[in-house]
Design a protein around this motif. Structure first.
Motif, PDB file in Angstrom:
ATOM      1  N   ILE A  48       4.592   8.005   3.201  1.00  0.00           N
ATOM      2  CA  ILE A  48       3.615   7.286   4.012  1.00  0.00           C
ATOM      3  C   ILE A  48       2.188   7.674   3.632  1.00  0.00           C
ATOM      4  O   ILE A  48       1.275   6.839   3.618  1.00  0.00           O
ATOM      5  N   ARG A  49       1.974   8.924   3.267  1.00  0.00           N
ATOM      6  CA  ARG A  49       0.625   9.390   2.934  1.00  0.00           C
ATOM      7  C   ARG A  49       0.064   8.701   1.693  1.00  0.00           C
ATOM      8  O   ARG A  49      -1.154   8.693   1.476  1.00  0.00           O
ATOM      9  N   ARG A  50       0.937   8.160   0.846  1.00  0.00           N
ATOM     10  CA  ARG A  50       0.463   7.540  -0.395  1.00  0.00           C
ATOM     11  C   ARG A  50       0.138   6.061  -0.233  1.00  0.00           C
ATOM     12  O   ARG A  50      -0.282   5.398  -1.181  1.00  0.00           O
ATOM     13  N   LEU A  51       0.347   5.519   0.950  1.00  0.00           N
ATOM     14  CA  LEU A  51       0.138   4.086   1.143  1.00  0.00           C
ATOM     15  C   LEU A  51      -1.125   3.810   1.943  1.00  0.00           C
ATOM     16  O   LEU A  51      -1.504   4.593   2.824  1.00  0.00           O
ATOM     17  N   PRO A  52      -1.791   2.687   1.662  1.00  0.00           N
ATOM     18  CA  PRO A  52      -2.942   2.296   2.483  1.00  0.00           C
ATOM     19  C   PRO A  52      -2.478   1.892   3.867  1.00  0.00           C
ATOM     20  O   PRO A  52      -1.328   1.485   4.052  1.00  0.00           O
ATOM     21  N   THR A  53      -3.366   2.005   4.833  1.00  0.00           N
ATOM     22  CA  THR A  53      -2.977   1.655   6.204  1.00  0.00           C
ATOM     23  C   THR A  53      -2.778   0.160   6.372  1.00  0.00           C
ATOM     24  O   THR A  53      -2.053  -0.278   7.267  1.00  0.00           O
ATOM     25  N   ASN A  54      -3.401  -0.639   5.508  1.00  0.00           N
ATOM     26  CA  ASN A  54      -3.225  -2.089   5.557  1.00  0.00           C
ATOM     27  C   ASN A  54      -2.767  -2.584   4.194  1.00  0.00           C
ATOM     28  O   ASN A  54      -3.550  -2.704   3.255  1.00  0.00           O
ATOM     29  N   LEU A  55      -1.483  -2.851   4.076  1.00  0.00           N
ATOM     30  CA  LEU A  55      -0.908  -3.234   2.788  1.00  0.00           C
ATOM     31  C   LEU A  55      -1.423  -4.582   2.309  1.00  0.00           C
ATOM     32  O   LEU A  55      -1.479  -4.849   1.116  1.00  0.00           O
ATOM     33  N   ASN A  56      -1.786  -5.434   3.225  1.00  0.00           N
ATOM     34  CA  ASN A  56      -2.231  -6.780   2.855  1.00  0.00           C
ATOM     35  C   ASN A  56      -3.533  -6.766   2.066  1.00  0.00           C
ATOM     36  O   ASN A  56      -3.860  -7.736   1.381  1.00  0.00           O
ATOM     37  N   ASN A  57      -4.267  -5.680   2.156  1.00  0.00           N
ATOM     38  CA  ASN A  57      -5.538  -5.579   1.444  1.00  0.00           C
ATOM     39  C   ASN A  57      -5.422  -4.856   0.106  1.00  0.00           C
ATOM     40  O   ASN A  57      -6.441  -4.550  -0.524  1.00  0.00           O
ATOM     41  N   PRO A  75      10.578   5.006   5.197  1.00  0.00           N
ATOM     42  CA  PRO A  75       9.342   5.793   5.169  1.00  0.00           C
ATOM     43  C   PRO A  75       9.685   7.280   5.202  1.00  0.00           C
ATOM     44  O   PRO A  75      10.598   7.700   5.917  1.00  0.00           O
ATOM     45  N   ASN A  76       8.979   8.082   4.410  1.00  0.00           N
ATOM     46  CA  ASN A  76       9.222   9.518   4.503  1.00  0.00           C
ATOM     47  C   ASN A  76       7.943  10.256   4.843  1.00  0.00           C
ATOM     48  O   ASN A  76       6.836   9.800   4.553  1.00  0.00           O
ATOM     49  N   THR A  77       8.124  11.377   5.470  1.00  0.00           N
ATOM     50  CA  THR A  77       6.988  12.139   6.010  1.00  0.00           C
ATOM     51  C   THR A  77       6.546  13.239   5.054  1.00  0.00           C
ATOM     52  O   THR A  77       6.016  14.263   5.483  1.00  0.00           O
ATOM     53  N   ALA A  78       6.746  13.031   3.756  1.00  0.00           N
ATOM     54  CA  ALA A  78       6.375  14.019   2.741  1.00  0.00           C
ATOM     55  C   ALA A  78       4.929  14.447   2.904  1.00  0.00           C
ATOM     56  O   ALA A  78       4.048  13.639   3.188  1.00  0.00           O
ATOM     57  N   GLY A  79       4.712  15.736   2.740  1.00  0.00           N
ATOM     58  CA  GLY A  79       3.371  16.293   2.894  1.00  0.00           C
ATOM     59  C   GLY A  79       3.106  16.853   4.270  1.00  0.00           C
ATOM     60  O   GLY A  79       2.079  17.498   4.492  1.00  0.00           O
ATOM     61  N   PHE A  91       5.563   7.485  13.027  1.00  0.00           N
ATOM     62  CA  PHE A  91       5.048   6.319  13.738  1.00  0.00           C
ATOM     63  C   PHE A  91       4.238   5.419  12.809  1.00  0.00           C
ATOM     64  O   PHE A  91       4.310   4.187  12.900  1.00  0.00           O
ATOM     65  N   LEU A  92       3.492   6.017  11.880  1.00  0.00           N
ATOM     66  CA  LEU A  92       2.777   5.221  10.891  1.00  0.00           C
ATOM     67  C   LEU A  92       3.757   4.475   9.991  1.00  0.00           C
ATOM     68  O   LEU A  92       3.517   3.332   9.596  1.00  0.00           O
ATOM     69  N   GLY A  93       4.873   5.126   9.676  1.00  0.00           N
ATOM     70  CA  GLY A  93       5.893   4.491   8.858  1.00  0.00           C
ATOM     71  C   GLY A  93       6.449   3.239   9.503  1.00  0.00           C
ATOM     72  O   GLY A  93       6.683   2.216   8.840  1.00  0.00           O
ATOM     73  N   HIS A  94       6.654   3.300  10.805  1.00  0.00           N
ATOM     74  CA  HIS A  94       7.144   2.108  11.506  1.00  0.00           C
ATOM     75  C   HIS A  94       6.106   0.995  11.478  1.00  0.00           C
ATOM     76  O   HIS A  94       6.446  -0.189  11.318  1.00  0.00           O
ATOM     77  N   GLU A  95       4.841   1.350  11.615  1.00  0.00           N
ATOM     78  CA  GLU A  95       3.789   0.334  11.558  1.00  0.00           C
ATOM     79  C   GLU A  95       3.763  -0.358  10.194  1.00  0.00           C
ATOM     80  O   GLU A  95       3.587  -1.581  10.104  1.00  0.00           O
ATOM     81  N   LEU A  96       3.965   0.411   9.127  1.00  0.00           N
ATOM     82  CA  LEU A  96       4.002  -0.178   7.789  1.00  0.00           C
ATOM     83  C   LEU A  96       5.236  -1.059   7.612  1.00  0.00           C
ATOM     84  O   LEU A  96       5.170  -2.110   6.963  1.00  0.00           O
ATOM     85  N   ALA A  97       6.351  -0.644   8.182  1.00  0.00           N
ATOM     86  CA  ALA A  97       7.560  -1.468   8.124  1.00  0.00           C
ATOM     87  C   ALA A  97       7.321  -2.810   8.799  1.00  0.00           C
ATOM     88  O   ALA A  97       7.784  -3.860   8.319  1.00  0.00           O
ATOM     89  N   CYS A  98       6.586  -2.788   9.885  1.00  0.00           N
ATOM     90  CA  CYS A  98       6.272  -4.044  10.584  1.00  0.00           C
ATOM     91  C   CYS A  98       5.439  -4.969   9.702  1.00  0.00           C
ATOM     92  O   CYS A  98       5.602  -6.197   9.747  1.00  0.00           O
ATOM     93  N   GLN A  99       4.581  -4.398   8.869  1.00  0.00           N
ATOM     94  CA  GLN A  99       3.720  -5.209   8.008  1.00  0.00           C
ATOM     95  C   GLN A  99       4.515  -5.964   6.943  1.00  0.00           C
ATOM     96  O   GLN A  99       4.041  -6.978   6.423  1.00  0.00           O
ATOM     97  N   ILE A 100       5.713  -5.469   6.610  1.00  0.00           N
ATOM     98  CA  ILE A 100       6.529  -6.168   5.610  1.00  0.00           C
ATOM     99  C   ILE A 100       7.652  -6.965   6.270  1.00  0.00           C
ATOM    100  O   ILE A 100       8.602  -7.383   5.614  1.00  0.00           O
ATOM    101  N   ASN A 105      12.790  -1.887  11.991  1.00  0.00           N
ATOM    102  CA  ASN A 105      13.015  -0.724  11.134  1.00  0.00           C
ATOM    103  C   ASN A 105      12.353   0.511  11.743  1.00  0.00           C
ATOM    104  O   ASN A 105      11.134   0.674  11.675  1.00  0.00           O
ATOM    105  N   PHE A 106      13.189   1.376  12.302  1.00  0.00           N
ATOM    106  CA  PHE A 106      12.716   2.657  12.832  1.00  0.00           C
ATOM    107  C   PHE A 106      13.285   3.823  12.019  1.00  0.00           C
ATOM    108  O   PHE A 106      13.353   4.951  12.497  1.00  0.00           O
ATOM    109  N   PHE A 107      13.679   3.537  10.772  1.00  0.00           N
ATOM    110  CA  PHE A 107      14.181   4.590   9.896  1.00  0.00           C
ATOM    111  C   PHE A 107      13.043   5.540   9.528  1.00  0.00           C
ATOM    112  O   PHE A 107      11.892   5.119   9.354  1.00  0.00           O
ATOM    113  N   VAL A 108      13.378   6.805   9.378  1.00  0.00           N
ATOM    114  CA  VAL A 108      12.417   7.774   8.852  1.00  0.00           C
ATOM    115  C   VAL A 108      13.171   8.875   8.127  1.00  0.00           C
ATOM    116  O   VAL A 108      14.147   9.427   8.643  1.00  0.00           O
TER     117      VAL A 108
END
Length: 268
Positions: A48-57, A75-79, A91-100, A105-108
């Motif tokens: 999750i740390r390697r991804l932008p908060t808004n994938l659409n941009n 999503p993994n919580t590496a770092g 929780f950020l991982g779930h938000e990114l899953a929603c964007q796609i 998807n509540f996997f972590v």
């Protein structure tokens, strides 16, 4: 073998592939996308740390070049060095899953690693974060040392899998914890996914032959000279090892036994 008759169940979701692939350390986007395709994996794990908060941009991210109707984001919580950091990442991982489009998807993949040198998972932090996330409705896949008792505690908490390491992350040392991995597999009532340390397809196959339910790897593919070919090799290895496990290998014998007995249908 038709994989639909031997599907992997994690939480309430079923998968045909038992190989999961990471997305770090590739030289370029094409190598990552092509390797994922060659592996035929369905679960793709992303830090999750390697991804932008808004994938659409971010049109340059490989994330936008995968067909998320065919792949499931893990999503993994590496770092994360503490349970609290890992929980925030989940929780950020779930938000990114929603964007796609994966609102359900509540996997972590839960990683709590406070050791910067050996990158070994923190068992106390992992337990703490897992308990909280399970209560919040997450499907938790915790990355752990090959500790049979810790695996049982995490299962009791309600984790969907346990993911013991074969050897340290990115080391390529293979399955250095075979005895403990065997105990975890024997005692577990949830899927056991071997995560970290696998360097060769033979090691992935060995893990599956032991009765592991799946394999997650990254560096063995991304750092190979030809990642796409290695991804395909890992795919074949996981399938082969699983089929061998289901077939039931012959019992080892102390002495030689002729393969062509007088009575060809004899078991002796």
């Amino acid at each position: 073998m038709d994989s639909t008759f031997d599907r992997l169940k994690i939480g309430e979701k079923f998968f045909n592939s038992r190989l999961m692939l990471g997305t770090g350390k590739y030289q370029n986007m094409d190598a990552a996308v092509n390797s994922i395709a060659a592996s035929e994996c369905e679960i793709v794990t992303v830090a999750i740390r390697r991804l932008p908060t808004n994938l659409n941009n971010d049109s340059t991210s490989f994330f936008n070049h995968l067909d998320w109707t065919k792949h499931w984001l893990l999503p993994n919580t590496a770092g994360s060095q503490t349970a609290e950091e890992a929980i925030r990442m989940a929780f950020l991982g779930h938000e990114l899953a929603c964007q796609i489009g994966q609102e359900d998807n509540f996997f972590v993949k839960l990683e709590v690693i406070s050791d910067p040198k050996y990158l070994l998972p923190d068992p106390i932090g992992t337990l703490k974060a897992a308990e909280f996330l399970v209560k919040k409705g997450f499907t938790v896949l915790p990355y752990i040392n090959a500790d049979p008792m810790l695996a049982l505690h995490l299962e009791d908490l309600g984790c969907a899998t346990v993911m013991p390491l074969g050897s340290p992350i990115g080391s390529g040392q293979g399955l250095n914890n075979l005895s403990n991995i065997k105990i975890i597999i024997e005692n577990s009532n949830i899927p056991v996914i071997i995560d970290a340390g696998i360097g060769f397809p033979s090691e992935a196959s060995k893990a599956m032959e032991l009765g592991a339910d799946g394999v997650l790897l990254n560096t063995a593919v991304s750092q190979s000279k030809n990642p796409e070919r290695m991804a395909q090799a890992m795919n074949f290895a996981v399938k082969s090892g699983r089929l061998a496990y289901l077939a039931g290998p012959m019992t080892k014998k102390l002495y030689a036994s002729p393969s062509s007995p007088m009575n060809q249908f004899s078991n002796f």
